[in-house]
Design an enzyme around this catalytic site. Structure first.
Site, PDB file in Angstrom:
ATOM      1  N   TRP A  98       0.809  -1.208   0.000  1.00 18.86           N
ATOM      2  CA  TRP A  98       0.000   0.000   0.000  1.00 18.86           C
ATOM      3  C   TRP A  98       0.842   1.257   0.000  1.00 18.86           C
ATOM      4  O   TRP A  98       0.546   2.224  -0.712  1.00 18.86           O
ATOM      5  CB  TRP A  98      -1.016  -0.019   1.144  1.00 18.86           C
ATOM      6  CG  TRP A  98      -2.035  -1.090   0.917  1.00 18.86           C
ATOM      7  CD1 TRP A  98      -2.213  -2.232   1.651  1.00 18.86           C
ATOM      8  CD2 TRP A  98      -2.991  -1.149  -0.159  1.00 18.86           C
ATOM      9  NE1 TRP A  98      -3.212  -2.988   1.098  1.00 18.86           N
ATOM     10  CE2 TRP A  98      -3.708  -2.354  -0.007  1.00 18.86           C
ATOM     11  CE3 TRP A  98      -3.298  -0.321  -1.228  1.00 18.86           C
ATOM     12  CZ2 TRP A  98      -4.728  -2.746  -0.881  1.00 18.86           C
ATOM     13  CZ3 TRP A  98      -4.310  -0.700  -2.109  1.00 18.86           C
ATOM     14  CH2 TRP A  98      -5.014  -1.900  -1.925  1.00 18.86           C
ATOM     15  N   ASP A 168      -1.332   6.546   6.320  1.00 20.34           N
ATOM     16  CA  ASP A 168      -2.491   5.755   5.905  1.00 20.34           C
ATOM     17  C   ASP A 168      -2.847   4.832   7.072  1.00 20.34           C
ATOM     18  O   ASP A 168      -2.061   3.953   7.438  1.00 20.34           O
ATOM     19  CB  ASP A 168      -2.087   4.942   4.660  1.00 20.34           C
ATOM     20  CG  ASP A 168      -3.176   3.992   4.171  1.00 20.34           C
ATOM     21  OD1 ASP A 168      -4.222   3.871   4.840  1.00 20.34           O
ATOM     22  OD2 ASP A 168      -2.959   3.366   3.117  1.00 20.34           O
ATOM     23  N   LYS A 192     -12.788  -1.174   6.636  1.00 15.68           N
ATOM     24  CA  LYS A 192     -12.182  -2.235   7.428  1.00 15.68           C
ATOM     25  C   LYS A 192     -12.691  -2.186   8.861  1.00 15.68           C
ATOM     26  O   LYS A 192     -13.271  -3.133   9.354  1.00 15.68           O
ATOM     27  CB  LYS A 192     -10.663  -2.122   7.374  1.00 15.68           C
ATOM     28  CG  LYS A 192     -10.167  -2.353   5.953  1.00 15.68           C
ATOM     29  CD  LYS A 192      -8.816  -1.795   5.704  1.00 15.68           C
ATOM     30  CE  LYS A 192      -8.539  -1.697   4.222  1.00 15.68           C
ATOM     31  NZ  LYS A 192      -8.753  -2.940   3.476  1.00 15.68           N
TER      32      LYS A 192
HETATM   33  C1  PLP Z   1      -3.704   0.108   4.047  1.00 17.81           C
HETATM   34  C2  PLP Z   1      -4.558   0.329   2.847  1.00 17.81           C
HETATM   35  N1  PLP Z   1      -4.457   1.501   2.193  1.00 17.81           N
HETATM   36  C3  PLP Z   1      -5.201   1.756   1.102  1.00 17.81           C
HETATM   37  C4  PLP Z   1      -6.079   0.828   0.605  1.00 17.81           C
HETATM   38  C5  PLP Z   1      -6.870   1.143  -0.620  1.00 17.81           C
HETATM   39  O1  PLP Z   1      -8.144   1.477  -0.242  1.00 17.81           O
HETATM   40  P1  PLP Z   1      -9.369   1.527  -1.276  1.00 17.81           P
HETATM   41  O2  PLP Z   1      -9.594   0.151  -1.765  1.00 17.81           O
HETATM   42  O3  PLP Z   1     -10.455   2.074  -0.413  1.00 17.81           O
HETATM   43  O4  PLP Z   1      -8.996   2.478  -2.353  1.00 17.81           O
HETATM   44  C6  PLP Z   1      -6.231  -0.397   1.258  1.00 17.81           C
HETATM   45  C7  PLP Z   1      -7.216  -1.374   0.744  1.00 17.81           C
HETATM   46  O5  PLP Z   1      -7.386  -2.465   1.165  1.00 17.81           O
HETATM   47  C8  PLP Z   1      -5.449  -0.653   2.393  1.00 17.81           C
HETATM   48  O6  PLP Z   1      -5.536  -1.826   3.044  1.00 17.81           O
END
Ligand code: PLP
Length: 357
Positions: A98, A168, A192
């Site tokens: 991520w 994040d 989540k």
């Molecule tokens: C830590 C993290 N950041 C960002 C994201 C991306 O999020 P989204 O699918 O809402 O764009 C995720 C998705 O699982 C994630 O686990």
């Protein structure tokens, strides 16, 4: 079932029941929250209460704004450099898929640099935070607090001096206390630990919000407009925000973040405790960096992994398969996963180990 999905993920049953009760008639107004105007008095109450409850839960200081935005966590990978770079460079600590994606997107939006990475070790740890070389013209230092796929978390934060730290927190949102004032910006997709997919919550210090919309920034990603319009510049995902609000109330009723954090640690300790003594199952993460939300583990044999996942399914344990990039299993044990779910998983692990170990 006990749903160990990494996201969208388990929500508190009480919240779902309450939402079901209100589905056709929200508090006597004769319609569902899905049907009401985002400009209505009822919805104003919903979004304002949600924001206040989140502020209470996290102890968000008054000089931070809370923004409800769309496009999930991924839209923030673009929004952060677009709003915060301001001619400088984004320094990225890459601890997993991520943060790697975020760094790659930032490089498309402007200048970005990876200042530390654990990719050579398969992201099985948090990168070394000693001797970080932060750029002189760094606009921010970015990290992913909890890497959902590989299951690492920062138990300590890097020192960044005056350079704002951006994190994040998609998969660690509200999982345990966090000092908001250590960060310039925190964000996370809600799907989540908080609600259904559709919203990313951004908690950003006032002075980091550009005074006016920077040139070339799409209005939907613009922090200034979102802040000035109270997250209602356009039609927000009203129903998602409504459920988020209910989850915040539920968290308060559980005793707040300290209490939920203790419960989360107890769940994680039970799982890691078993994994540490098991001869069959192994964790994949360095001990001091283990996530309390996402616990990947493997047997080292793809057929055994598949047999175990099937044994889980028969016991009512679902979505335990690991991410395709890691394989094996992953137990996501978010706030709404009760200890009974973890105990049920441990029972299957023990009996599987007895028969296959
Ligand atoms: C830590 C993290 N950041 C960002 C994201 C991306 O999020 P989204 O699918 O809402 O764009 C995720 C998705 O699982 C994630 O686990």
């Amino acid at each position: 079932v006990f749903n160990f999905s990494a996201g969208p993920a388990v929500l508190p049953e009480d919240v779902l029941r309450e939402a079901a009760d209100e589905m056709l008639d929200y508090k006597g107004c004769g319609m569902s929250v899905m049907e009401m105007s985002h400009r209505s008095g009822e919805f104003a109450q919903i979004i304002q209460t949600a924001e206040q409850d989140l502020r209470d839960l996290m102890g968000i200081p008054g000089n931070y704004r809370v923004l409800f935005m769309q496009g999930g966590g991924t839209a923030q990978f673009s929004a952060i450099p677009l709003n915060l770079l301001n001619g400088g460079v984004g320094d990225y600590i890459v601890s997993g898929s991520w943060s790697k994606k975020a760094a790659k997107e930032a490089a498309r939006m402007g200048r970005a640099r990876v200042i530390a990475s654990s990719e050579d070790d398969g992201f099985n740890r948090i990168p070394d935070l000693e001797n970080l070389h932060i750029d002189e013209d760094a606009s921010y230092v970015y990290l992913c607090h909890n890497e959902t796929i590989t299951g690492t978390v920062y138990h300590e934060l890097p020192e960044t001096g005056d350079v704002p730290l951006v994190a994040d927190i998609s998969s660690s949102f509200l999982s345990e206390p966090i000092d908001v004032s250590r960060f310039g910006l925190l964000f996370g997709g809600v799907q989540k630990n908080i609600g259904p997919a559709g919203v990313a919550i951004v908690i950003v210090r006032d002075d980091l919000i550009p005074e006016k919309t920077p040139d070339g920034v799409p209005i939907i990603l613009d922090y200034r407009t979102t802040a000035d319009k109270g997250s209602l510049y356009n039609t927000p995902p009203c129903y998602t925000i409504y459920i988020c609000g209910k989850v915040f109330k539920w968290l308060k009723a559980q005793g707040g973040i300290e209490a939920i954090g203790r419960r989360n640690h107890a769940k994680a300790d039970a799982l890691y405790g078993y994994l540490d003594k098991s001869d069959l199952f192994k964790t994949t993460v360095r001990k001091q960096d283990r996530s309390i939300m996402n616990v990947p583990f493997v047997t080292g044999d793809a057929d055994l992994d598949a047999a175990f996942i099937e044994a889980c399914r028969q016991a009512g344990i679902v979505n335990i398969k690991g991410h395709r990039s890691v394989g094996g299993m992953r137990a996501s044990i978010y706030n709404a996963m009760p200890i009974e779910g973890v105990n049920a998983l441990l029972d299957v692990m023990e009996s599987f180990e007895r028969s296959h170990g």
